[in-house]
Write an enzyme that holds these catalytic residues in place. Structure first.
Site, PDB file in Angstrom:
ATOM      1  N   THR A 135      14.942  35.890  -4.289  1.00 48.94           N
ATOM      2  CA  THR A 135      13.892  36.908  -4.245  1.00 48.94           C
ATOM      3  C   THR A 135      13.545  37.292  -2.810  1.00 48.94           C
ATOM      4  O   THR A 135      13.723  36.495  -1.884  1.00 48.94           O
ATOM      5  CB  THR A 135      12.632  36.356  -4.948  1.00 48.94           C
ATOM      6  OG1 THR A 135      11.543  37.232  -4.718  1.00 48.94           O
ATOM      7  CG2 THR A 135      12.245  34.973  -4.422  1.00 48.94           C
ATOM      8  N   ASP A 136      12.951  38.468  -2.657  1.00 46.85           N
ATOM      9  CA  ASP A 136      12.483  38.884  -1.324  1.00 46.85           C
ATOM     10  C   ASP A 136      11.264  38.080  -0.874  1.00 46.85           C
ATOM     11  O   ASP A 136      10.926  38.057   0.310  1.00 46.85           O
ATOM     12  CB  ASP A 136      12.165  40.386  -1.297  1.00 46.85           C
ATOM     13  CG  ASP A 136      11.108  40.828  -2.298  1.00 46.85           C
ATOM     14  OD1 ASP A 136      10.604  39.985  -3.065  1.00 46.85           O
ATOM     15  OD2 ASP A 136      10.784  42.042  -2.317  1.00 46.85           O
ATOM     16  N   GLU A 137      10.601  37.393  -1.833  1.00 44.47           N
ATOM     17  CA  GLU A 137       9.361  36.677  -1.486  1.00 44.47           C
ATOM     18  C   GLU A 137       9.597  35.531  -0.499  1.00 44.47           C
ATOM     19  O   GLU A 137       8.657  35.051   0.125  1.00 44.47           O
ATOM     20  CB  GLU A 137       8.683  36.130  -2.747  1.00 44.47           C
ATOM     21  CG  GLU A 137       8.321  37.216  -3.715  1.00 44.47           C
ATOM     22  CD  GLU A 137       7.271  36.804  -4.743  1.00 44.47           C
ATOM     23  OE1 GLU A 137       6.619  35.778  -4.573  1.00 44.47           O
ATOM     24  OE2 GLU A 137       7.127  37.551  -5.726  1.00 44.47           O
ATOM     25  N   TYR A 184       5.915  29.248  -5.802  1.00 41.99           N
ATOM     26  CA  TYR A 184       7.128  29.876  -6.360  1.00 41.99           C
ATOM     27  C   TYR A 184       8.124  30.215  -5.252  1.00 41.99           C
ATOM     28  O   TYR A 184       9.285  29.821  -5.288  1.00 41.99           O
ATOM     29  CB  TYR A 184       6.760  31.150  -7.141  1.00 41.99           C
ATOM     30  CG  TYR A 184       7.926  32.091  -7.368  1.00 41.99           C
ATOM     31  CD1 TYR A 184       8.991  31.721  -8.176  1.00 41.99           C
ATOM     32  CD2 TYR A 184       7.977  33.350  -6.749  1.00 41.99           C
ATOM     33  CE1 TYR A 184      10.083  32.574  -8.381  1.00 41.99           C
ATOM     34  CE2 TYR A 184       9.052  34.208  -6.948  1.00 41.99           C
ATOM     35  CZ  TYR A 184      10.103  33.813  -7.763  1.00 41.99           C
ATOM     36  OH  TYR A 184      11.178  34.659  -7.950  1.00 41.99           O
ATOM     37  N   LYS A 188      11.868  28.759  -4.334  1.00 42.11           N
ATOM     38  CA  LYS A 188      13.056  29.612  -4.258  1.00 42.11           C
ATOM     39  C   LYS A 188      13.707  29.476  -2.877  1.00 42.11           C
ATOM     40  O   LYS A 188      14.931  29.425  -2.759  1.00 42.11           O
ATOM     41  CB  LYS A 188      12.699  31.086  -4.527  1.00 42.11           C
ATOM     42  CG  LYS A 188      12.337  31.422  -5.955  1.00 42.11           C
ATOM     43  CD  LYS A 188      13.446  31.205  -6.967  1.00 42.11           C
ATOM     44  CE  LYS A 188      14.576  32.199  -6.854  1.00 42.11           C
ATOM     45  NZ  LYS A 188      15.564  32.040  -7.972  1.00 42.11           N
TER      46      LYS A 188
HETATM   47  P1  NAD Z   1      12.289  35.129 -16.297  1.00 39.20           P
HETATM   48  O1  NAD Z   1      11.131  34.218 -16.084  1.00 39.20           O
HETATM   49  O2  NAD Z   1      12.112  36.360 -17.116  1.00 39.20           O
HETATM   50  O3  NAD Z   1      13.492  34.309 -16.970  1.00 39.20           O
HETATM   51  C1  NAD Z   1      13.862  33.021 -16.547  1.00 39.20           C
HETATM   52  C2  NAD Z   1      14.867  32.460 -17.540  1.00 39.20           C
HETATM   53  O4  NAD Z   1      15.253  31.156 -17.062  1.00 39.20           O
HETATM   54  C3  NAD Z   1      14.293  32.258 -18.948  1.00 39.20           C
HETATM   55  O5  NAD Z   1      15.226  32.683 -19.910  1.00 39.20           O
HETATM   56  C4  NAD Z   1      14.076  30.752 -19.031  1.00 39.20           C
HETATM   57  O6  NAD Z   1      14.182  30.244 -20.351  1.00 39.20           O
HETATM   58  C5  NAD Z   1      15.195  30.242 -18.129  1.00 39.20           C
HETATM   59  N1  NAD Z   1      14.890  28.905 -17.589  1.00 39.20           N
HETATM   60  C6  NAD Z   1      13.764  28.512 -16.955  1.00 39.20           C
HETATM   61  N2  NAD Z   1      13.849  27.216 -16.625  1.00 39.20           N
HETATM   62  C7  NAD Z   1      15.068  26.789 -17.036  1.00 39.20           C
HETATM   63  C8  NAD Z   1      15.744  25.548 -16.960  1.00 39.20           C
HETATM   64  N3  NAD Z   1      15.178  24.473 -16.411  1.00 39.20           N
HETATM   65  N4  NAD Z   1      17.002  25.467 -17.455  1.00 39.20           N
HETATM   66  C9  NAD Z   1      17.598  26.549 -18.030  1.00 39.20           C
HETATM   67  N5  NAD Z   1      16.991  27.735 -18.152  1.00 39.20           N
HETATM   68  C10 NAD Z   1      15.737  27.864 -17.654  1.00 39.20           C
HETATM   69  O7  NAD Z   1      12.824  35.464 -14.849  1.00 39.20           O
HETATM   70  P2  NAD Z   1      13.363  36.842 -14.244  1.00 39.20           P
HETATM   71  O8  NAD Z   1      12.220  37.669 -13.834  1.00 39.20           O
HETATM   72  O9  NAD Z   1      14.396  37.404 -15.132  1.00 39.20           O
HETATM   73  O10 NAD Z   1      14.051  36.309 -12.905  1.00 39.20           O
HETATM   74  C11 NAD Z   1      15.391  35.806 -12.947  1.00 39.20           C
HETATM   75  C12 NAD Z   1      15.784  35.339 -11.554  1.00 39.20           C
HETATM   76  O11 NAD Z   1      15.708  36.435 -10.636  1.00 39.20           O
HETATM   77  C13 NAD Z   1      14.886  34.244 -10.988  1.00 39.20           C
HETATM   78  O12 NAD Z   1      15.703  33.348 -10.285  1.00 39.20           O
HETATM   79  C14 NAD Z   1      13.946  34.987 -10.049  1.00 39.20           C
HETATM   80  O13 NAD Z   1      13.530  34.143  -9.006  1.00 39.20           O
HETATM   81  C15 NAD Z   1      14.848  36.089  -9.550  1.00 39.20           C
HETATM   82  N6  NAD Z   1      14.167  37.348  -9.153  1.00 39.20           N
HETATM   83  C16 NAD Z   1      13.287  37.951 -10.010  1.00 39.20           C
HETATM   84  C17 NAD Z   1      12.707  39.174  -9.644  1.00 39.20           C
HETATM   85  C18 NAD Z   1      11.752  39.900 -10.561  1.00 39.20           C
HETATM   86  O14 NAD Z   1      11.169  40.893 -10.148  1.00 39.20           O
HETATM   87  N7  NAD Z   1      11.569  39.485 -11.800  1.00 39.20           N
HETATM   88  C19 NAD Z   1      13.023  39.754  -8.404  1.00 39.20           C
HETATM   89  C20 NAD Z   1      13.898  39.086  -7.548  1.00 39.20           C
HETATM   90  C21 NAD Z   1      14.492  37.900  -7.951  1.00 39.20           C
HETATM   91  O1  DAU Z   2       9.378  40.420  -5.227  1.00 35.66           O
HETATM   92  C1  DAU Z   2      10.125  39.812  -6.233  1.00 35.66           C
HETATM   93  C2  DAU Z   2       9.216  39.022  -7.150  1.00 35.66           C
HETATM   94  O2  DAU Z   2       8.496  39.961  -7.936  1.00 35.66           O
HETATM   95  C3  DAU Z   2       9.967  38.046  -8.044  1.00 35.66           C
HETATM   96  O3  DAU Z   2      10.584  37.085  -7.241  1.00 35.66           O
HETATM   97  C4  DAU Z   2       9.004  37.376  -9.028  1.00 35.66           C
HETATM   98  O4  DAU Z   2       9.731  36.540  -9.911  1.00 35.66           O
HETATM   99  C5  DAU Z   2       8.293  38.448  -9.810  1.00 35.66           C
HETATM  100  O5  DAU Z   2       7.368  37.864 -10.687  1.00 35.66           O
HETATM  101  C6  DAU Z   2       7.601  39.436  -8.879  1.00 35.66           C
HETATM  102  O6  DAU Z   2       6.476  38.811  -8.204  1.00 35.66           O
HETATM  103  P1  DAU Z   2       5.053  39.537  -8.022  1.00 35.66           P
HETATM  104  O7  DAU Z   2       4.041  38.498  -7.859  1.00 35.66           O
HETATM  105  O8  DAU Z   2       5.152  40.621  -7.007  1.00 35.66           O
HETATM  106  O9  DAU Z   2       4.946  40.251  -9.485  1.00 35.66           O
HETATM  107  P2  DAU Z   2       3.726  40.430 -10.498  1.00 35.66           P
HETATM  108  O10 DAU Z   2       4.195  41.353 -11.574  1.00 35.66           O
HETATM  109  O11 DAU Z   2       3.144  39.124 -10.901  1.00 35.66           O
HETATM  110  O12 DAU Z   2       2.641  41.183  -9.620  1.00 35.66           O
HETATM  111  C7  DAU Z   2       2.910  42.436  -9.009  1.00 35.66           C
HETATM  112  C8  DAU Z   2       1.686  42.811  -8.179  1.00 35.66           C
HETATM  113  O13 DAU Z   2       0.594  43.109  -9.072  1.00 35.66           O
HETATM  114  C9  DAU Z   2       1.184  41.711  -7.265  1.00 35.66           C
HETATM  115  O14 DAU Z   2       0.689  42.283  -6.073  1.00 35.66           O
HETATM  116  C10 DAU Z   2       0.042  41.066  -8.054  1.00 35.66           C
HETATM  117  C11 DAU Z   2      -0.518  42.233  -8.835  1.00 35.66           C
HETATM  118  N1  DAU Z   2      -1.093  41.896 -10.157  1.00 35.66           N
HETATM  119  C12 DAU Z   2      -0.321  41.191 -11.023  1.00 35.66           C
HETATM  120  C13 DAU Z   2      -0.805  40.856 -12.272  1.00 35.66           C
HETATM  121  C14 DAU Z   2       0.057  40.052 -13.246  1.00 35.66           C
HETATM  122  C15 DAU Z   2      -2.363  42.333 -10.512  1.00 35.66           C
HETATM  123  O15 DAU Z   2      -3.053  42.999  -9.728  1.00 35.66           O
HETATM  124  N2  DAU Z   2      -2.826  41.999 -11.747  1.00 35.66           N
HETATM  125  C16 DAU Z   2      -2.120  41.267 -12.645  1.00 35.66           C
HETATM  126  O16 DAU Z   2      -2.620  40.982 -13.762  1.00 35.66           O
END
Ligand code: NAD
Ligand code: DAU
Length: 378
Positions: A135-137, A184, A188
């Site tokens: 992730t970019d975080e 988190y 990562k």
């Molecule tokens: P998600 O939470 O929707 O899905 C995670 C999946 O991993 C689920 O299916 C869960 O069952 C599985 N999982 C969790 N723990 C596990 C374990 N111990 N063993 C096997 N499976 C397990 O996540 P997402 O949003 O799809 O993100 C997927 C990946 O991409 C993550 O690594 C996250 O850090 C990265 N990522 C997410 C975002 C975003 O915006 N969502 C952005 C950048 C990177």
């Molecule tokens: O940047 C990549 C990341 O983006 C991924 O690595 C993470 O897995 C993914 O969850 C996401 O993280 P964020 O924390 O940015 O996403 P989230 O949807 O939780 O929140 C987006 C923004 O909105 C953040 O600034 C927090 C705010 N927020 C979020 C929720 C859930 C609110 O203001 N209210 C809310 O209820």
């Protein structure tokens, strides 16, 4: 060429799009979806591919080293695309241990399994690849800035040469030092370091990508976009953290999946690529777009539900701004996002409104029964 690839976390949001893309695009590959099915895993996300002959689901915890190692040997796995993780920042603030366990120890278990298995083969690393999705975080937070007194967002030119709107004059590039703030992102970051250490120490053929915020169908409704779409539909309050001024850089999930496909096949070993579409939005502006879009598509007066906005206590350690510079990926591998944000948001809102049953199954908890029903007797 036949390949056998494990995709971890394939039942989650991004993982399900990656599994779907690979299963449909590469019928000659065997795609194994390895997922523990935590609260975030939902096999209903993959209904349309579950009966394809080149798809297999294995319910397993990535932390189960023995199980993962045996699976790699039994299936002659030659590629790993690793997405499984605990992914929600708010949960990591409440329960950091689970994040360290899954994201760090789970990644280590996969790395060690791949290393031991591939090392034991006569051809060793040849034709093998361990692709870690991050992730970019991990880069920390950027500031909102006002160069030459201009109020953001202002137009700027990325090193790719294209103009886009930005809320600051700095961007995340691949050479930046890691400065994670949440449990988190710290977990990562640690996993990214382990992946690179396995390349540098043992020669494991690795590649790492760091992507910005994804949005699109099948995202668990604890994350901003699906949570707010569902709340607007049901006219429930929208909990905006702090002043809603934080900035996120949004990418349509299928564009991320396309980038993963490209990098898995053509990315250089030991490299890192940032993935993002130069698409920064202040939370409150994005929330207003969501309200207007849901209202319009439901035939309500546009903006009728703006009064649902409810400012609540800020997230602890809330990162102010994320902004990815994906020039390297665009220049070296020719990737471009395919969707404009307005188009992507319209598609996404429509999808959640048209798939209320999917949403209701998730919010009621019924989705967790899907596995039992689908896989009993198999
Ligand atoms: P998600 O939470 O929707 O899905 C995670 C999946 O991993 C689920 O299916 C869960 O069952 C599985 N999982 C969790 N723990 C596990 C374990 N111990 N063993 C096997 N499976 C397990 O996540 P997402 O949003 O799809 O993100 C997927 C990946 O991409 C993550 O690594 C996250 O850090 C990265 N990522 C997410 C975002 C975003 O915006 N969502 C952005 C950048 C990177
Ligand atoms: O940047 C990549 C990341 O983006 C991924 O690595 C993470 O897995 C993914 O969850 C996401 O993280 P964020 O924390 O940015 O996403 P989230 O949807 O939780 O929140 C987006 C923004 O909105 C953040 O600034 C927090 C705010 N927020 C979020 C929720 C859930 C609110 O203001 N209210 C809310 O209820």
């Amino acid at each position: 060429m036949k390949r056998t690839i494990i995709i971890t976390g394939g039942a989650g949001f991004i993982g399900s799009h990656v599994v779907r893309l690979f299963v449909n695009k590469y019928p000659e590959y065997k795609i194994i979806n390895l997922d523990k099915l935590t609260y975030a895993g939902n096999l209903a996300n993959l209904k349309d591919v579950e009966d394809k002959p080149n798809y297999k689901f294995v319910k397993m915890d990535i932390c189960d080293f023995e199980g993962v190692y045996k699976l790699m040997q039994d299936e002659h796995v030659d590629g790993v695309i690793h997405l499984a993780a605990e992914s929600h920042v708010d949960r990591s603030i409440k329960d950091p241990f689970t994040f360290a366990q899954t994201n760090v120890m789970g990644t280590l278990s996969l790395l060690q399994s791949a290393k031991l298995y591939w090392e034991s083969l006569p051809e060793k690393w040849e034709g093998k690849r361990f692709y870690h999705i991050s992730t970019d975080e991990v880069y920390g937070a950027l500031e909102l800035t006002h160069p030459q007194g201009i109020e953001p967002p202002f137009s700027t030119k990325a090193s790719s040469g294209k103009h886009h709107l930005a809320y600051g004059d700095k961007f995340f590039t691949e050479d930046l030092k890691y400065l994670p703030h949440s449990p988190y992102s710290a977990a990562k970051a640690a996993s990214d370091h382990f992946v690179r250490a396995f390349h540098d120490t043992y020669g494991l053929p690795t590649v790492v990508t760091n992507c910005s915020n994804n949005y699109g169908p099948y995202q668990f409704p604890e994350k901003l976009i699906p949570l707010f779409i569902n709340n607007i539909r049901h006219r429930k309050p929208l909990p905006v953290y702090g002043k809603g001024e934080n900035v996120r850089d949004w990418l349509y999930v299928e564009d991320h999946a396309r980038a993963i496909d490209l990098i898995f096949h053509e990315g250089k070993i030991a490299e890192t690529y940032n993935i993002g579409g130069f698409n920064e939005w202040k939370n409150i502006d994005l929330i207003k777009v969501l309200i207007n879009t849901v209202d319009r598509l439901l035939g309500r007066g546009e903006g009728e539900d703006l009064n649902l906005i409810t400012y609540v206590t800020d997230r602890a350690g809330h990162d102010m701004r994320y902004a990815i510079d994906s020039t390297k990926l665009q220049k070296e591998l020719g990737w471009e996002p395919s969707l404009q944000f307005e188009e992507g948001i319209e598609k996404t809102v429509r999808w959640y409104l048209d798939n209320q049953e999917w949403m209701d199954n998730v919010t009621s908890g019924d989705y967790q029964k899907y596995y039992e029903e689908m896989y009993k007797g198999r």
